[in-house]
Write a protein that holds these residues in place. Structure first.
Motif, PDB file in Angstrom:
ATOM      1  N   LEU A  36      70.373  37.435  29.890  1.00 43.96           N
ATOM      2  CA  LEU A  36      69.635  38.554  29.307  1.00 43.96           C
ATOM      3  C   LEU A  36      69.793  39.846  30.104  1.00 43.96           C
ATOM      4  O   LEU A  36      69.874  40.928  29.533  1.00 43.96           O
ATOM      5  CB  LEU A  36      68.154  38.201  29.177  1.00 43.96           C
ATOM      6  CG  LEU A  36      67.823  37.159  28.124  1.00 43.96           C
ATOM      7  CD1 LEU A  36      66.413  36.647  28.302  1.00 43.96           C
ATOM      8  CD2 LEU A  36      68.016  37.725  26.732  1.00 43.96           C
ATOM      9  N   GLY A  37      69.832  39.731  31.417  1.00 47.20           N
ATOM     10  CA  GLY A  37      69.880  40.925  32.257  1.00 47.20           C
ATOM     11  C   GLY A  37      71.278  41.448  32.474  1.00 47.20           C
ATOM     12  O   GLY A  37      71.455  42.614  32.828  1.00 47.20           O
ATOM     13  N   ARG A  38      72.254  40.604  32.280  1.00 43.33           N
ATOM     14  CA  ARG A  38      73.650  40.979  32.496  1.00 43.33           C
ATOM     15  C   ARG A  38      73.840  41.603  33.868  1.00 43.33           C
ATOM     16  O   ARG A  38      74.533  42.593  34.039  1.00 43.33           O
ATOM     17  CB  ARG A  38      74.145  41.919  31.394  1.00 43.33           C
ATOM     18  CG  ARG A  38      73.904  41.472  29.972  1.00 43.33           C
ATOM     19  CD  ARG A  38      74.414  40.098  29.597  1.00 43.33           C
ATOM     20  NE  ARG A  38      75.858  39.993  29.774  1.00 43.33           N
ATOM     21  CZ  ARG A  38      76.469  38.880  30.150  1.00 43.33           C
ATOM     22  NH1 ARG A  38      75.771  37.801  30.374  1.00 43.33           N
ATOM     23  NH2 ARG A  38      77.749  38.839  30.291  1.00 43.33           N
ATOM     24  N   GLY A  39      73.173  41.002  34.870  1.00 42.40           N
ATOM     25  CA  GLY A  39      73.339  41.444  36.247  1.00 42.40           C
ATOM     26  C   GLY A  39      72.374  42.519  36.692  1.00 42.40           C
ATOM     27  O   GLY A  39      72.323  42.854  37.865  1.00 42.40           O
ATOM     28  N   ALA A  85      74.732  43.717  21.952  1.00 44.37           N
ATOM     29  CA  ALA A  85      75.111  44.745  22.917  1.00 44.37           C
ATOM     30  C   ALA A  85      76.271  44.313  23.810  1.00 44.37           C
ATOM     31  O   ALA A  85      77.067  45.149  24.237  1.00 44.37           O
ATOM     32  CB  ALA A  85      73.908  45.115  23.783  1.00 44.37           C
ATOM     33  N   ASP A  86      76.385  43.009  24.079  1.00 44.98           N
ATOM     34  CA  ASP A  86      77.415  42.531  25.005  1.00 44.98           C
ATOM     35  C   ASP A  86      78.000  41.221  24.485  1.00 44.98           C
ATOM     36  O   ASP A  86      77.425  40.149  24.684  1.00 44.98           O
ATOM     37  CB  ASP A  86      76.810  42.330  26.389  1.00 44.98           C
ATOM     38  CG  ASP A  86      77.841  41.969  27.440  1.00 44.98           C
ATOM     39  OD1 ASP A  86      79.031  41.816  27.098  1.00 44.98           O
ATOM     40  OD2 ASP A  86      77.457  41.852  28.611  1.00 44.98           O
ATOM     41  N   PRO A  87      79.165  41.290  23.844  1.00 44.16           N
ATOM     42  CA  PRO A  87      79.779  40.082  23.293  1.00 44.16           C
ATOM     43  C   PRO A  87      80.070  39.000  24.347  1.00 44.16           C
ATOM     44  O   PRO A  87      80.076  37.825  24.036  1.00 44.16           O
ATOM     45  CB  PRO A  87      81.075  40.590  22.668  1.00 44.16           C
ATOM     46  CG  PRO A  87      80.830  42.035  22.387  1.00 44.16           C
ATOM     47  CD  PRO A  87      79.900  42.494  23.466  1.00 44.16           C
ATOM     48  N   ALA A  88      80.275  39.395  25.593  1.00 44.83           N
ATOM     49  CA  ALA A  88      80.514  38.408  26.650  1.00 44.83           C
ATOM     50  C   ALA A  88      79.285  37.536  26.875  1.00 44.83           C
ATOM     51  O   ALA A  88      79.401  36.387  27.317  1.00 44.83           O
ATOM     52  CB  ALA A  88      80.922  39.098  27.940  1.00 44.83           C
ATOM     53  N   ALA A  89      78.121  38.071  26.576  1.00 46.70           N
ATOM     54  CA  ALA A  89      76.893  37.292  26.741  1.00 46.70           C
ATOM     55  C   ALA A  89      76.875  36.094  25.802  1.00 46.70           C
ATOM     56  O   ALA A  89      76.297  35.054  26.130  1.00 46.70           O
ATOM     57  CB  ALA A  89      75.672  38.179  26.501  1.00 46.70           C
ATOM     58  N   ALA A  90      77.514  36.226  24.648  1.00 42.44           N
ATOM     59  CA  ALA A  90      77.546  35.115  23.688  1.00 42.44           C
ATOM     60  C   ALA A  90      78.271  33.911  24.286  1.00 42.44           C
ATOM     61  O   ALA A  90      77.803  32.775  24.162  1.00 42.44           O
ATOM     62  CB  ALA A  90      78.215  35.558  22.390  1.00 42.44           C
ATOM     63  N   GLU A  92      78.657  33.231  27.457  1.00 43.11           N
ATOM     64  CA  GLU A  92      77.829  32.706  28.550  1.00 43.11           C
ATOM     65  C   GLU A  92      76.666  31.890  28.001  1.00 43.11           C
ATOM     66  O   GLU A  92      76.349  30.813  28.514  1.00 43.11           O
ATOM     67  CB  GLU A  92      77.324  33.851  29.413  1.00 43.11           C
ATOM     68  CG  GLU A  92      76.675  33.385  30.694  1.00 43.11           C
ATOM     69  CD  GLU A  92      76.323  34.538  31.615  1.00 43.11           C
ATOM     70  OE1 GLU A  92      75.510  34.298  32.525  1.00 43.11           O
ATOM     71  OE2 GLU A  92      76.833  35.654  31.440  1.00 43.11           O
ATOM     72  N   LEU A  93      76.043  32.377  26.939  1.00 46.50           N
ATOM     73  CA  LEU A  93      74.931  31.647  26.326  1.00 46.50           C
ATOM     74  C   LEU A  93      75.416  30.324  25.743  1.00 46.50           C
ATOM     75  O   LEU A  93      74.766  29.296  25.907  1.00 46.50           O
ATOM     76  CB  LEU A  93      74.265  32.494  25.249  1.00 46.50           C
ATOM     77  CG  LEU A  93      73.092  31.839  24.517  1.00 46.50           C
ATOM     78  CD1 LEU A  93      71.988  31.431  25.493  1.00 46.50           C
ATOM     79  CD2 LEU A  93      72.545  32.771  23.447  1.00 46.50           C
ATOM     80  N   ARG A  94      76.562  30.326  25.082  1.00 44.48           N
ATOM     81  CA  ARG A  94      77.124  29.071  24.544  1.00 44.48           C
ATOM     82  C   ARG A  94      77.356  28.061  25.671  1.00 44.48           C
ATOM     83  O   ARG A  94      77.074  26.884  25.525  1.00 44.48           O
ATOM     84  CB  ARG A  94      78.442  29.344  23.825  1.00 44.48           C
ATOM     85  CG  ARG A  94      78.285  29.835  22.423  1.00 44.48           C
ATOM     86  CD  ARG A  94      79.639  29.897  21.698  1.00 44.48           C
ATOM     87  NE  ARG A  94      79.503  30.635  20.481  1.00 44.48           N
ATOM     88  CZ  ARG A  94      79.765  31.931  20.335  1.00 44.48           C
ATOM     89  NH1 ARG A  94      80.196  32.643  21.354  1.00 44.48           N
ATOM     90  NH2 ARG A  94      79.600  32.525  19.174  1.00 44.48           N
ATOM     91  N   ALA A  95      77.896  28.538  26.786  1.00 49.38           N
ATOM     92  CA  ALA A  95      78.162  27.648  27.921  1.00 49.38           C
ATOM     93  C   ALA A  95      76.869  27.035  28.445  1.00 49.38           C
ATOM     94  O   ALA A  95      76.805  25.838  28.740  1.00 49.38           O
ATOM     95  CB  ALA A  95      78.892  28.404  29.027  1.00 49.38           C
ATOM     96  N   VAL A  96      75.829  27.847  28.558  1.00 48.63           N
ATOM     97  CA  VAL A  96      74.536  27.345  29.038  1.00 48.63           C
ATOM     98  C   VAL A  96      73.990  26.303  28.061  1.00 48.63           C
ATOM     99  O   VAL A  96      73.540  25.229  28.463  1.00 48.63           O
ATOM    100  CB  VAL A  96      73.524  28.497  29.231  1.00 48.63           C
ATOM    101  CG1 VAL A  96      72.134  27.955  29.521  1.00 48.63           C
ATOM    102  CG2 VAL A  96      73.974  29.427  30.339  1.00 48.63           C
ATOM    103  N   LEU A  97      74.047  26.600  26.770  1.00 46.02           N
ATOM    104  CA  LEU A  97      73.522  25.670  25.764  1.00 46.02           C
ATOM    105  C   LEU A  97      74.302  24.356  25.752  1.00 46.02           C
ATOM    106  O   LEU A  97      73.720  23.287  25.591  1.00 46.02           O
ATOM    107  CB  LEU A  97      73.530  26.316  24.377  1.00 46.02           C
ATOM    108  CG  LEU A  97      72.548  27.462  24.196  1.00 46.02           C
ATOM    109  CD1 LEU A  97      72.741  28.112  22.834  1.00 46.02           C
ATOM    110  CD2 LEU A  97      71.119  27.002  24.376  1.00 46.02           C
ATOM    111  N   GLU A  98      75.615  24.424  25.930  1.00 41.81           N
ATOM    112  CA  GLU A  98      76.419  23.192  25.974  1.00 41.81           C
ATOM    113  C   GLU A  98      76.056  22.343  27.188  1.00 41.81           C
ATOM    114  O   GLU A  98      76.024  21.122  27.102  1.00 41.81           O
ATOM    115  CB  GLU A  98      77.898  23.536  25.981  1.00 41.81           C
ATOM    116  CG  GLU A  98      78.411  23.991  24.633  1.00 41.81           C
ATOM    117  CD  GLU A  98      79.871  24.420  24.667  1.00 41.81           C
ATOM    118  OE1 GLU A  98      80.570  24.117  25.664  1.00 41.81           O
ATOM    119  OE2 GLU A  98      80.310  25.056  23.698  1.00 41.81           O
ATOM    120  N   GLU A  99      75.804  22.978  28.305  1.00 40.26           N
ATOM    121  CA  GLU A  99      75.401  22.234  29.504  1.00 40.26           C
ATOM    122  C   GLU A  99      74.030  21.594  29.330  1.00 40.26           C
ATOM    123  O   GLU A  99      73.769  20.523  29.859  1.00 40.26           O
ATOM    124  CB  GLU A  99      75.367  23.155  30.719  1.00 40.26           C
ATOM    125  CG  GLU A  99      76.721  23.529  31.234  1.00 40.26           C
ATOM    126  CD  GLU A  99      76.627  24.449  32.427  1.00 40.26           C
ATOM    127  OE1 GLU A  99      75.669  24.326  33.215  1.00 40.26           O
ATOM    128  OE2 GLU A  99      77.511  25.311  32.566  1.00 40.26           O
TER     129      GLU A  99
END
Length: 147
Positions: A36-39, A85-90, A92-99
């Motif tokens: 959410l914070g993107r750093g 706002a940030d397609p890269a976040a998608a 990262e979110l997918r990776a977290v959900l898969e884990e």
């Protein structure tokens, strides 16, 4: 693409709000704050997540389903805005959900077996089961040579 981001945000919000009441939350909270914070401002988002967790616990204790649904809706909207706002976040979110997928409790596992009994008359119920548990704990059986 919008529908995909909306579905991903909904899945993320449902997963994260569901995990707020579990032991896994302490591990997940930081990762969600980073998505959410993107750093930037991870500490502020982390505090907001903890506030939501406390509100969710209070809502569940009071049986307030609407408040719990409102908390999930708020995080769903927040995730959707972040993903737009940030397609890269998608990714990262997918990776977290898969884990997290293996950590989610999906209910009891059910196995279906098809058994056939033939060649006889049975005047009582026949029970076939992998295990039958009446809830009574007994001492383990000891075999020959067990000390």
């Amino acid at each position: 693409m919008e529908a995909e981001l909306t579905a991903l945000a909904a899945s993320g919000a449902t997963t994260f709000v569901g995990l707020m009441a579990t032991e896994a939350w302490s591990q997940v909270r930081g990762r969600l704050a980073r998505v959410l914070g993107r750093g930037e401002g991870d500490e502020v988002i982390d505090a907001e997540l903890e506030e939501s967790r406390a509100e969710l616990a209070a809502a569940r204790a009071e049986g307030d389903q609407q408040a719990a649904a409102d908390i999930e809706a708020a995080w769903r909207n927040r995730l959707r805005r972040t993903l737009r706002a940030d397609p890269a976040a998608a990714e990262e979110l997918r990776a977290v959900l898969e884990e997290l997928a293996p950590q989610q409790y999906s209910g009891p596992a059910v196995a279906i077996n098809h058994n056939t009994i033939s060649g006889g008359h049975y005047n009582a119920p026949v029970i076939m089961a992998q295990w039958v548990d009446d809830g009574v704990r007994s001492t383990p059986r000891r075999g020959p040579g067990d000390a």
